[in-house]
Design a protein around this motif. Structure first.
Motif, mmCIF file in Angstrom:
data_model
loop_
_atom_site.group_PDB
_atom_site.id
_atom_site.type_symbol
_atom_site.label_atom_id
_atom_site.label_comp_id
_atom_site.label_asym_id
_atom_site.label_seq_id
_atom_site.Cartn_x
_atom_site.Cartn_y
_atom_site.Cartn_z
ATOM 1 N N TYR A 111 0.736 -1.243 -0.115
ATOM 2 C CA TYR A 111 -0.001 0.247 0.184
ATOM 3 C C TYR A 111 0.867 1.252 -0.033
ATOM 4 N N ASN A 141 -0.569 -3.808 -3.736
ATOM 5 C CA ASN A 141 -1.224 -2.718 -3.711
ATOM 6 C C ASN A 141 -0.544 -1.485 -3.841
ATOM 7 N N HIS A 167 -1.832 -6.726 -7.037
ATOM 8 C CA HIS A 167 -2.633 -5.519 -7.201
ATOM 9 C C HIS A 167 -1.664 -4.189 -7.210
#
Length: 189
Positions: A111, A141, A167
């Motif tokens: 992230y 991510n 992702h």
């Protein structure tokens, strides 16, 4: 002095004083907050650095993160870690994250936003956003965007590495090298 120029100067002074400056060797935990990167960042061999959710790292020059130890970027879905340039100026594009040969293969990036990296014409310095030389990485991510390299691999360059990306978005990157790889360039990986 025109009113707009005075307002811009005051805003600049407030922004600069609101950031915690960092540079040089780093290890331990880099907590939530906004940091102004004012020089090269290094993580030495045998050392580790964990960057917590909600951390923003603003670069005011072409400074790279040279990782010889372990780096764990631990953003979350609601609170990412952001590596960005300080101002929307070419001279504030930064040097990316460089996992050098011998760095820990336990490093992770989760992230995160890695944005506006740039490597000028430096021989044998491929990789704009992320560079991995013989280091296995897990990147999840994460967005790697608007990065450029005068060699190969504008967004990501790996040599002799296993990279797991899940992702992730790699977008709007550019490489001017002979073999290019604007977004991703893999060699023996």
């Amino acid at each position: 002095m025109p009113v707009l120029a005075i307002m811009a100067a005051l805003t600049w002074n407030i922004l600069v004083s609101a950031q915690t400056p960092i540079s040089g060797p780093q290890s331990g935990i880099l907590g939530q907050g906004t940091y102004l990167v004012t020089g090269e960042i290094t993580v030495a061999s045998g050392q580790s650095l964990e960057i917590m959710p909600g951390t923003t790292l603003l670069h005011n020059g072409n400074y790279a993160w040279e990782i010889n130890g372990q780096l764990n970027v631990q953003g979350t879905a609601s609170d990412s870690v952001r590596f960005e340039r300080y101002m929307p100026l070419d001279e504030h594009r930064w040097g990316g994250i460089r996992f050098n040969q011998g760095a820990s293969s336990s490093s992770t990036i989760e992230y995160a936003v890695i944005d506006h990296c740039y490597h000028p014409e430096v021989p044998n310095k491929p990789g704009g956003g992320i560079y991995a030389n013989g280091v296995n990485l897990i990147i999840t991510n994460t967005r790697i965007s608007n990065s450029e390299n005068s060699n190969e691999g504008g967004g990501l360059y790996t040599v002799g590495s296993t990279i797991i990306m899940d992702h992730c978005v790699v977008v709007n990157n550019f490489a001017a090298g002979a073999e290019n790889g604007g977004g991703i360039y893999l060699t023996n990986s």
